[in-house]
Design a protein around this motif. Sequence first.
Motif, PDB file in Angstrom:
ATOM      1  N   THR A 125       1.005  -1.036  -0.182  1.00 48.99           N
ATOM      2  CA  THR A 125       0.016  -0.003  -0.051  1.00 48.99           C
ATOM      3  C   THR A 125       1.038   1.306  -0.090  1.00 48.99           C
ATOM      4  O   THR A 125       2.216   1.332   0.257  1.00 48.99           O
ATOM      5  N   ILE A 126       0.239   2.521  -0.341  1.00 48.72           N
ATOM      6  CA  ILE A 126       1.080   3.813  -0.140  1.00 48.72           C
ATOM      7  C   ILE A 126       1.509   3.905   1.052  1.00 48.72           C
ATOM      8  O   ILE A 126       2.690   4.257   1.372  1.00 48.72           O
ATOM      9  N   GLU A 147       8.336  10.954  -6.335  1.00 51.69           N
ATOM     10  CA  GLU A 147       8.779  10.599  -7.761  1.00 51.69           C
ATOM     11  C   GLU A 147       8.564   9.158  -7.827  1.00 51.69           C
ATOM     12  O   GLU A 147       8.118   8.417  -8.700  1.00 51.69           O
ATOM     13  N   MET A 148       8.997   8.251  -6.917  1.00 55.33           N
ATOM     14  CA  MET A 148       8.767   6.878  -6.621  1.00 55.33           C
ATOM     15  C   MET A 148       7.232   6.545  -6.850  1.00 55.33           C
ATOM     16  O   MET A 148       6.768   5.610  -7.738  1.00 55.33           O
ATOM     17  N   LYS A 149       6.589   7.356  -6.123  1.00 55.33           N
ATOM     18  CA  LYS A 149       5.070   6.815  -6.236  1.00 55.33           C
ATOM     19  C   LYS A 149       4.250   7.055  -7.432  1.00 55.33           C
ATOM     20  O   LYS A 149       3.602   6.528  -7.786  1.00 55.33           O
ATOM     21  N   SER A 150       4.746   8.291  -8.096  1.00 57.58           N
ATOM     22  CA  SER A 150       4.099   8.518  -9.319  1.00 57.58           C
ATOM     23  C   SER A 150       4.505   7.562 -10.542  1.00 57.58           C
ATOM     24  O   SER A 150       3.672   7.289 -11.447  1.00 57.58           O
ATOM     25  N   ALA A 151       5.549   6.841 -10.266  1.00 55.82           N
ATOM     26  CA  ALA A 151       6.128   5.781 -11.198  1.00 55.82           C
ATOM     27  C   ALA A 151       5.492   4.306 -10.779  1.00 55.82           C
ATOM     28  O   ALA A 151       5.106   3.526 -11.629  1.00 55.82           O
ATOM     29  N   ALA A 152       5.367   4.178  -9.376  1.00 57.39           N
ATOM     30  CA  ALA A 152       5.169   2.943  -8.914  1.00 57.39           C
ATOM     31  C   ALA A 152       3.545   2.362  -8.639  1.00 57.39           C
ATOM     32  O   ALA A 152       2.886   1.484  -8.662  1.00 57.39           O
ATOM     33  N   VAL A 153       2.843   3.520  -8.307  1.00 58.25           N
ATOM     34  CA  VAL A 153       1.546   3.153  -7.694  1.00 58.25           C
ATOM     35  C   VAL A 153       0.558   3.040  -8.932  1.00 58.25           C
ATOM     36  O   VAL A 153       0.318   3.600  -9.857  1.00 58.25           O
ATOM     37  N   ASP A 154      -0.194   1.822  -8.778  1.00 57.87           N
ATOM     38  CA  ASP A 154      -1.228   1.836  -9.993  1.00 57.87           C
ATOM     39  C   ASP A 154      -2.354   2.540  -9.376  1.00 57.87           C
ATOM     40  O   ASP A 154      -3.095   2.461  -8.399  1.00 57.87           O
ATOM     41  N   GLN A 155      -2.615   3.580 -10.395  1.00 57.43           N
ATOM     42  CA  GLN A 155      -3.509   4.645 -10.273  1.00 57.43           C
ATOM     43  C   GLN A 155      -5.074   4.082  -9.979  1.00 57.43           C
ATOM     44  O   GLN A 155      -5.858   4.577  -9.043  1.00 57.43           O
ATOM     45  N   TYR A 161       1.963  -2.762  -7.336  1.00 55.64           N
ATOM     46  CA  TYR A 161       2.253  -4.187  -7.759  1.00 55.64           C
ATOM     47  C   TYR A 161       3.758  -4.204  -7.991  1.00 55.64           C
ATOM     48  O   TYR A 161       4.460  -3.822  -9.009  1.00 55.64           O
ATOM     49  N   TYR A 162       4.593  -4.506  -6.877  1.00 59.36           N
ATOM     50  CA  TYR A 162       5.908  -4.587  -6.807  1.00 59.36           C
ATOM     51  C   TYR A 162       6.701  -5.516  -8.208  1.00 59.36           C
ATOM     52  O   TYR A 162       7.679  -5.031  -8.651  1.00 59.36           O
TER      53      TYR A 162
END
Length: 173
Positions: A125-126, A147-155, A161-162
């Motif tokens: 989770t975030i 920056e990491m969250k913008s690339a990693a989080v399924d919107q 999903y690692y």
Amino acid sequence: MATSAAALLSQAERDRATENENLRAEIQKRVYDAFSIFDHEGNKTVDVREIGTIIRSLNCCPSEGELNDMITEMEEEEPTGYIKYEKFEPVMMKVILERKYKPQSEDILMKALEVLDQEHKEHLTIDEITKFMTEYGEAFTQDELEEMKSAAVDQEKGVIYYKDYVSLLVVDE
């Protein structure tokens, strides 16, 4: 017969030397090109705050401490806030040729994220990733975390999903 063996050996040595020279030239070009992107004034200097980005664009992944040591080595005796190419290039050539600060493999990154996923749900989770990245080890800054969250989080789902994210992190040599 001995003469032809010596000639072959000598030719092999020349070929190897040429390959080494070509490799050095290729690396120097990559280093120069990466530096030049951030040389906005065209005066062979970049803002010291950009050095980490440049180094990481060259597939080197030093820790913040190692990065600070590198910057110290590149800076003038009286720091100006800028790094000159003439100081940057020899440090980076040595780092790249010695294969220092190589990025981790996909397998190691995956294992690290699986350890964080204690419930084996194949995502984080975030809130979980925020906690892990800011409270443990070498903490991310707020900018790095965003920056990491913008690339990693399924919107759509609001989770990471690692397995998908790791594939974005892996660098092909």
